[in-house]
Write an enzyme that holds these catalytic residues in place. Structure first.
Site, PDB file in Angstrom:
ATOM      1  N   THR A   1       0.861  -1.188   0.000  1.00 26.00           N
ATOM      2  CA  THR A   1       0.000   0.000   0.000  1.00 26.00           C
ATOM      3  C   THR A   1       0.893   1.233   0.000  1.00 26.00           C
ATOM      4  O   THR A   1       1.660   1.450   0.935  1.00 26.00           O
ATOM      5  CB  THR A   1      -0.883   0.007   1.258  1.00 26.00           C
ATOM      6  OG1 THR A   1      -1.654  -1.182   1.223  1.00 26.00           O
ATOM      7  CG2 THR A   1      -1.790   1.213   1.286  1.00 26.00           C
TER       8      THR A   1
ATOM      9  N   ARG B   1      -7.296  -9.494   3.316  1.00 27.92           N
ATOM     10  CA  ARG B   1      -7.492  -9.279   4.745  1.00 27.92           C
ATOM     11  C   ARG B   1      -6.716 -10.339   5.497  1.00 27.92           C
ATOM     12  O   ARG B   1      -6.720 -11.513   5.091  1.00 27.92           O
ATOM     13  CB  ARG B   1      -8.971  -9.432   5.113  1.00 27.92           C
ATOM     14  CG  ARG B   1      -9.823  -8.287   4.665  1.00 27.92           C
ATOM     15  CD  ARG B   1     -11.275  -8.669   4.677  1.00 27.92           C
ATOM     16  NE  ARG B   1     -11.530  -9.775   3.753  1.00 27.92           N
ATOM     17  CZ  ARG B   1     -12.708 -10.380   3.615  1.00 27.92           C
ATOM     18  NH1 ARG B   1     -13.725 -10.010   4.351  1.00 27.92           N
ATOM     19  NH2 ARG B   1     -12.870 -11.361   2.748  1.00 27.92           N
TER      20      ARG B   1
ATOM     21  N   LYS C   1      -6.868   2.210  -3.879  1.00 26.58           N
ATOM     22  CA  LYS C   1      -6.492   1.566  -2.615  1.00 26.58           C
ATOM     23  C   LYS C   1      -6.724   2.511  -1.427  1.00 26.58           C
ATOM     24  O   LYS C   1      -7.334   2.139  -0.422  1.00 26.58           O
ATOM     25  CB  LYS C   1      -5.021   1.121  -2.691  1.00 26.58           C
ATOM     26  CG  LYS C   1      -4.458   0.562  -1.429  1.00 26.58           C
ATOM     27  CD  LYS C   1      -5.045  -0.788  -1.065  1.00 26.58           C
ATOM     28  CE  LYS C   1      -4.597  -1.187   0.322  1.00 26.58           C
ATOM     29  NZ  LYS C   1      -4.880  -2.543   0.669  1.00 26.58           N
TER      30      LYS C   1
ATOM     31  N   ASN D   1      -9.734   1.534   1.454  1.00 25.14           N
ATOM     32  CA  ASN D   1      -9.467   1.294   2.873  1.00 25.14           C
ATOM     33  C   ASN D   1     -10.084   2.390   3.742  1.00 25.14           C
ATOM     34  O   ASN D   1     -10.650   2.106   4.794  1.00 25.14           O
ATOM     35  CB  ASN D   1      -7.959   1.206   3.137  1.00 25.14           C
ATOM     36  CG  ASN D   1      -7.460  -0.225   3.039  1.00 25.14           C
ATOM     37  OD1 ASN D   1      -8.186  -1.105   2.589  1.00 25.14           O
ATOM     38  ND2 ASN D   1      -6.234  -0.466   3.444  1.00 25.14           N
TER      39      ASN D   1
ATOM     40  N   CYS E   1      -3.229  -1.923   8.772  1.00 26.79           N
ATOM     41  CA  CYS E   1      -3.667  -1.231   7.548  1.00 26.79           C
ATOM     42  C   CYS E   1      -4.520   0.002   7.810  1.00 26.79           C
ATOM     43  O   CYS E   1      -4.101   1.113   7.519  1.00 26.79           O
ATOM     44  CB  CYS E   1      -4.410  -2.207   6.656  1.00 26.79           C
ATOM     45  SG  CYS E   1      -3.423  -3.644   6.263  1.00 26.79           S
TER      46      CYS E   1
ATOM     47  N   LYS F   1      -3.022   3.094   9.768  1.00 34.42           N
ATOM     48  CA  LYS F   1      -1.913   3.675   9.004  1.00 34.42           C
ATOM     49  C   LYS F   1      -2.418   4.321   7.707  1.00 34.42           C
ATOM     50  O   LYS F   1      -2.015   5.434   7.354  1.00 34.42           O
ATOM     51  CB  LYS F   1      -0.925   2.540   8.707  1.00 34.42           C
ATOM     52  CG  LYS F   1       0.168   2.833   7.741  1.00 34.42           C
ATOM     53  CD  LYS F   1       1.135   1.666   7.680  1.00 34.42           C
ATOM     54  CE  LYS F   1       0.674   0.533   6.798  1.00 34.42           C
ATOM     55  NZ  LYS F   1       0.970   0.574   5.398  1.00 34.42           N
TER      56      LYS F   1
HETATM   57  C1  UGA Z   1      -7.869  -4.437   5.526  1.00 37.41           C
HETATM   58  C2  UGA Z   1      -8.828  -4.486   4.312  1.00 37.41           C
HETATM   59  O1  UGA Z   1     -10.056  -5.087   4.694  1.00 37.41           O
HETATM   60  C3  UGA Z   1      -8.206  -5.273   3.156  1.00 37.41           C
HETATM   61  O2  UGA Z   1      -9.068  -5.220   2.029  1.00 37.41           O
HETATM   62  C4  UGA Z   1      -6.854  -4.635   2.798  1.00 37.41           C
HETATM   63  O3  UGA Z   1      -6.191  -5.352   1.782  1.00 37.41           O
HETATM   64  C5  UGA Z   1      -5.964  -4.618   4.031  1.00 37.41           C
HETATM   65  O4  UGA Z   1      -6.630  -3.884   5.087  1.00 37.41           O
HETATM   66  C6  UGA Z   1      -4.662  -3.935   3.660  1.00 37.41           C
HETATM   67  O5  UGA Z   1      -4.696  -2.758   3.290  1.00 37.41           O
HETATM   68  O6  UGA Z   1      -3.627  -4.588   3.634  1.00 37.41           O
HETATM   69  P1  UGA Z   1      -7.211  -6.146   7.499  1.00 37.41           P
HETATM   70  O7  UGA Z   1      -6.533  -4.981   8.130  1.00 37.41           O
HETATM   71  O8  UGA Z   1      -6.491  -7.432   7.384  1.00 37.41           O
HETATM   72  O9  UGA Z   1      -7.692  -5.764   5.988  1.00 37.41           O
HETATM   73  O10 UGA Z   1      -8.524  -6.463   8.344  1.00 37.41           O
HETATM   74  P2  UGA Z   1     -10.082  -6.141   8.262  1.00 37.41           P
HETATM   75  O11 UGA Z   1     -10.815  -7.398   8.193  1.00 37.41           O
HETATM   76  O12 UGA Z   1     -10.381  -5.120   7.252  1.00 37.41           O
HETATM   77  O13 UGA Z   1     -10.324  -5.520   9.721  1.00 37.41           O
HETATM   78  C7  UGA Z   1      -9.680  -4.320  10.143  1.00 37.41           C
HETATM   79  C8  UGA Z   1     -10.168  -3.910  11.505  1.00 37.41           C
HETATM   80  O14 UGA Z   1     -11.516  -3.457  11.452  1.00 37.41           O
HETATM   81  C9  UGA Z   1     -10.162  -5.032  12.546  1.00 37.41           C
HETATM   82  O15 UGA Z   1      -9.668  -4.533  13.778  1.00 37.41           O
HETATM   83  C10 UGA Z   1     -11.622  -5.416  12.697  1.00 37.41           C
HETATM   84  O16 UGA Z   1     -11.939  -5.932  13.954  1.00 37.41           O
HETATM   85  C11 UGA Z   1     -12.289  -4.060  12.469  1.00 37.41           C
HETATM   86  N1  UGA Z   1     -13.686  -4.180  12.004  1.00 37.41           N
HETATM   87  C12 UGA Z   1     -13.964  -4.756  10.810  1.00 37.41           C
HETATM   88  C13 UGA Z   1     -14.712  -3.666  12.792  1.00 37.41           C
HETATM   89  O17 UGA Z   1     -14.480  -3.114  13.892  1.00 37.41           O
HETATM   90  N2  UGA Z   1     -15.989  -3.755  12.337  1.00 37.41           N
HETATM   91  C14 UGA Z   1     -16.303  -4.332  11.134  1.00 37.41           C
HETATM   92  O18 UGA Z   1     -17.494  -4.371  10.795  1.00 37.41           O
HETATM   93  C15 UGA Z   1     -15.266  -4.840  10.360  1.00 37.41           C
END
Ligand code: UGA
Length: 448
Positions: A134, A167, A217, A221, A273, A276
């Site tokens: 990213t 993710r 991107k 995000n 992610c 940041k």
């Molecule tokens: C996120 C994006 O979803 C990916 O598409 C992206 O590729 C990635 O960042 C990246 O830029 O590398 P990730 O950080 O692995 O993925 O995790 P997520 O599943 O998106 O969750 C992020 C945070 O949001 C977690 O702490 C989760 O608990 C929180 N979350 C998620 C909530 O509090 N509520 C929700 O409804 C969904």
């Protein structure tokens, strides 16, 4: 079958490399961390990601996947090179691109060395250099300028941006079954390569210019973070006047224009992610004279959510000093051992500052947490955490927590208080057992 090089064996690089190998390409993956590469050669993964270890093992055995500490070897062997190194935050919240720059310089040097070695001035060398990490918009242009400056004549290259949307915890599936593939390119030659390497994957490929791909991107995000903060802002309203945020999200989510995903209220987003990337997007906008107040509010709401846990703990226990508080879940979300920017880490810090005695358990993230808090108690399971606890706080929605024997937990605890930071427990059942339950933006019938 293409020869693909990956620079950086972190979450993005390793998953991308392993999956491209699974699709039948020859992949060589480099990292300058010698221990990591040695471990990978012995099938020891640097982090937990469901399904990854199996693919790495199979593809190494199939001779489709190779590991090396030599970036030069990658540049020599692969025609398509993905840059997947870290882009951490600077102390003021911008994206630190020094690793990307360093790698670009190394690629240029390696291409130059190959050119010198073959010496035949007329033979051409071609490489497609792809940004996978990213990165802020305009990085592609910096990569191009750097390569142009440092490579000799007779070297041809294209630059492309192919942002990842993986993710953690579902990364393999996200790679193999994505919603879409975004590719920023400069010409048809690069497009042809991408069409070929992604041909086994059934998903729309959107080709754009490089800047648009980089902005997709950023925008994606930040939009997802915004969605989470939006529902959390509504949950704060529920906290004051009642209502059930989970039902509200369900009701909103059936509208196709809104969608149910990423509307789970709780203690806020964490991970390597969203925090940041939102911050980097705000800085980037500021640098070009735009104050992105909408995203600043997203950050503010996210920071407030975790404080709710402390407030609720005080409401239940009065003073936190010397109270035994059990924490279940440390990782920033389930199915990962990653604790980077995990809300749990800040919550533990704040509870410690108030003098609480912390015991905790997580199925995967204990080892990583020990590095930050060597002085709290780590238990081998949830029941040990519950023993004599005044309060249990659930901070990550691991599946195994849903099926705990709550009668047994109540029997083990000193006082039957539960805070559910992810609104994932069956609170009606838990209340019937006799617990006093607090979710986030959920107002179950209050105990008498
Ligand atoms: C996120 C994006 O979803 C990916 O598409 C992206 O590729 C990635 O960042 C990246 O830029 O590398 P990730 O950080 O692995 O993925 O995790 P997520 O599943 O998106 O969750 C992020 C945070 O949001 C977690 O702490 C989760 O608990 C929180 N979350 C998620 C909530 O509090 N509520 C929700 O409804 C969904």
């Amino acid at each position: 079958m293409k020869k693909i090089g990956i620079i950086g064996a972190g979450h993005v690089g390793l998953v991308t490399g392993a999956c491209f190998a699974k699709l039948g390409n020859k992949v060589i993956c480099a990292d300058n961390d010698e221990r990591k590469i040695k471990n990978l050669k012995n099938f020891i993964m640097p982090f937990y990601e469901p399904g990854l270890e199996k693919i790495v093992k199979e593809e190494v055995q199939n001779k489709n996947l190779f590991f090396t500490t030599s970036l030069k070897e990658v540049v020599e062997k692969a025609e398509i090179i993905f840059i997947a190194v870290g882009t951490p935050s600077t102390p003021d919240g911008r994206a630190d691109l020094s690793y990307v720059e360093q790698v670009t310089i190394e690629i240029a040097k390696s291409i130059s060395a190959i050119k010198t070695k073959i010496k035949k001035q007329k033979s051409k060398i071609y490489r497609l250099i792809v940004e996978k990490s990213t990165v802020p918009v305009l990085t592609g242009e910096w990569v191009r300028k750097t390569l142009e400056l440092l490579t000799p004549t007779g070297v041809e290259f294209d630059i492309a941006a192919n942002p990842e949307f993986l993710r953690e915890g579902t990364a393999v599936n996200d790679f193999l079954k994505p919603d879409r593939i975004i590719v920023g390119i400069e010409n048809k030659r690069a497009e042809k390569f991408f069409r070929e390497i992604y041909s086994p994957i059934k998903a729309p490929i959107i080709f754009t210019d490089i800047r648009s791909a980089e902005l997709i991107k950023h925008a994606s995000n930040s939009f997802l973070a915004l969605k989470i903060s939006y529902i959390n802002a509504i949950s704060q309203i529920c906290e004051k006047i009642g209502g059930n945020i989970t039902k509200i999200a369900e009701g909103m989510g059936y509208d196709k224009r809104i969608g149910r995903e990423f509307l789970n209220a709780g203690i806020g987003y964490g991970g390597s992610c969203f925090p940041k990337d939102v911050s980097a997007f705000i800085h980037l906008a500021e640098e070009i004279g735009i104050s992105f107040n909408l995203l600043k509010e997203v950050q503010k709401i996210n920071n407030q959510q975790r404080l709710l846990v402390i407030k609720k703990a005080r409401e239940l226990l009065w003073n936190l000093k010397n109270k035994e508080i059990g924490i279940l879940g440390l990782s920033f979300k389930p199915e990962t051992d990653d604790i980077r920017e995990s809300p749990a880490i800040e919550i533990i810090k704040l509870l410690k500052e108030e003098g609480a005695i912390i015991k905790c358990y997580d199925p995967k993230a204990i080892q990583n947490t020990k590095k930050i808090f060597p002085d709290i108690s780590y238990c081998e399971n949830s029941y040990k955490v519950a023993e004599n606890a005044n309060l249990l706080v659930f901070l990550t929605e691991w599946k195994e927590f849903k099926t705990l024997n709550f009668r047994k937990i109540k029997y083990l605890m000193k006082t039957p208080y539960i805070i559910d930071g992810r609104n994932f427990l069956d609170y009606e059942k838990i209340q019937k057992i006799g617990f006093i339950y607090r979710g986030i933006g959920i107002n179950p019938v209050r105990e008498k």
